[in-house]
Design an enzyme around this catalytic site. Sequence first.
Site, PDB file in Angstrom:
ATOM      1  N   HIS A  62      -0.406  39.330  45.647  1.00 27.55           N
ATOM      2  CA  HIS A  62      -0.852  38.332  45.573  1.00 27.55           C
ATOM      3  C   HIS A  62      -2.336  38.429  45.141  1.00 27.55           C
ATOM      4  O   HIS A  62      -3.012  39.356  46.561  1.00 27.55           O
ATOM      5  CB  HIS A  62      -0.601  37.627  46.691  1.00 27.55           C
ATOM      6  CG  HIS A  62       0.797  37.711  47.774  1.00 27.55           C
ATOM      7  ND1 HIS A  62       1.559  36.152  47.058  1.00 27.55           N
ATOM      8  CD2 HIS A  62       2.092  38.506  47.318  1.00 27.55           C
ATOM      9  CE1 HIS A  62       2.981  35.880  46.725  1.00 27.55           C
ATOM     10  NE2 HIS A  62       3.278  37.352  46.716  1.00 27.55           N
ATOM     11  N   HIS A  81      11.960  34.410  44.587  1.00 29.08           N
ATOM     12  CA  HIS A  81      11.890  34.933  45.852  1.00 29.08           C
ATOM     13  C   HIS A  81      13.660  33.844  46.548  1.00 29.08           C
ATOM     14  O   HIS A  81      13.756  32.932  46.697  1.00 29.08           O
ATOM     15  CB  HIS A  81      10.885  34.391  46.519  1.00 29.08           C
ATOM     16  CG  HIS A  81      10.771  34.175  48.090  1.00 29.08           C
ATOM     17  ND1 HIS A  81       9.381  35.032  48.565  1.00 29.08           N
ATOM     18  CD2 HIS A  81      11.332  33.368  49.159  1.00 29.08           C
ATOM     19  CE1 HIS A  81       9.280  34.700  49.778  1.00 29.08           C
ATOM     20  NE2 HIS A  81      10.939  33.502  50.851  1.00 29.08           N
ATOM     21  N   ASP A  99       4.988  44.099  46.521  1.00 26.99           N
ATOM     22  CA  ASP A  99       4.451  42.719  47.655  1.00 26.99           C
ATOM     23  C   ASP A  99       3.036  42.592  47.582  1.00 26.99           C
ATOM     24  O   ASP A  99       3.167  42.002  49.212  1.00 26.99           O
ATOM     25  CB  ASP A  99       6.073  42.324  48.071  1.00 26.99           C
ATOM     26  CG  ASP A  99       5.262  41.034  48.646  1.00 26.99           C
ATOM     27  OD1 ASP A  99       4.915  40.598  48.506  1.00 26.99           O
ATOM     28  OD2 ASP A  99       6.261  40.375  49.491  1.00 26.99           O
ATOM     29  N   GLY A 134       3.603  38.702  55.083  1.00 28.66           N
ATOM     30  CA  GLY A 134       3.066  39.741  54.859  1.00 28.66           C
ATOM     31  C   GLY A 134       2.315  41.046  54.602  1.00 28.66           C
ATOM     32  O   GLY A 134       1.216  40.811  55.651  1.00 28.66           O
TER      33      GLY A 134
END
Length: 427
Positions: free
Chosen positions: A59, A176, A302, A321
């Site tokens: 991300h 996801h 991730d 996260g």
Amino acid sequence: MATKITGGFIIDEKGERIEKDVYIKAGKISDVVKEEQIVEWIDATGLLISPGFVDAHIHLREPGGEKKETIETGTKAAARGGFTTVAAMPNTRPVPDTAEQMNTLQARIAESGLVRVLPYASITTRQLGKELTDFAALKEAGAFAFTDDGVGIQEAGMMFAAMKEAAALGMAVVAHCEDNSLINGGAVHEGRYSTEQGLNGIPSVCESVHIARDVLLAEAAGTHYHVCHVSTKESVRVIRDAKQAGIRVTAEVTPHHLLLCEDDIEGQDTNYKMNPPLRGKDDRDALIAGLLDGTIDFIATDHAPHTLEEKNTSIERAPFGIVGLESAFQLLYTHLVKPGTFTLKQLLDWLTIKPAQTFNLPYGTLTVGAEADLTLIDLTAKETIDPNTFYSKGKNTPFAGWTCEGIPQTTIVAGETVYKKERIINA
């Protein structure tokens, strides 16, 4: 005009250490070149020469989340971690859900990306799960694949339609997997830890039931279906069964799900909060077994940066996260290769050629003629993970203070050195 990397070694197909010089010419791996063509020598004495790492799941937050990360800081972090190609998830604002937005994003990447960035497009408009995007236009604009990562596609009919669109274009649907009706407002795994802490838990079936649905849809649609960040033993079993049935399903696992379980969570430290959550020890063992038997195809970080302010709250309110680009290899090498759980060859494959092959990318290899994407690693170097030294804006990691061996020293993308330890080139 060529570059010669001398004094290093590679790991060959048999897992053997082979002393080898590597040549780069016009941005490609080259065979032996004439001495007079060499204009740059890189001393790699004692270093492992690996294909550049490929991360299919990170991300970068830009546009819209620049307080957390930018394309520049995220790709600097990637370079430091030895990654030469990264695929960026579309949960940005705006979402890359039209050709126009994708073109704008590609321009930003070209302007400030330090390593190769492959942008995902969303499956649905604004990732709301209500309306499919224009897959053909997004592919034409450079979309890497399609995903609504961050949320699961709740309606089976919507997912089936997406898979048929992707199949017609020869593209992958990347999922996801999370059934919203089973989340129960959970912040952590439903298990011993959630019970002890009095927290709502996210049950394992929340993930595995979505995968079970999707593999059957993928079979009917004839598409390539890829599962993000597998976390439960039931999910591994479903994927294994689907592969045995001949369904084109692939899967990834993160370093943190391989290294940690709910027993490792310290108090209510929000740096242990991620989605999917850390599961039980038996789940972690199943993930390792799934990698070893080929059920899970590769490792992805991730990498999910958040600000200190966002994480500095209760575990129920903090966002999911953690970051991972700058610590992945050394953690996995130290805690899974050195003790003998994995071989070095296996780890390198899961970080290079396996993700590349999964998505038909021409990277992750030292084959003559391939892109000269290289990572030079000192397997004897030792370092303690200190988030304050990260190039990433995100400091949210549960691995702070862990001492690791095997530190990337130099990262080369298409023949250009973009990172040398402790300094960024051309930044």
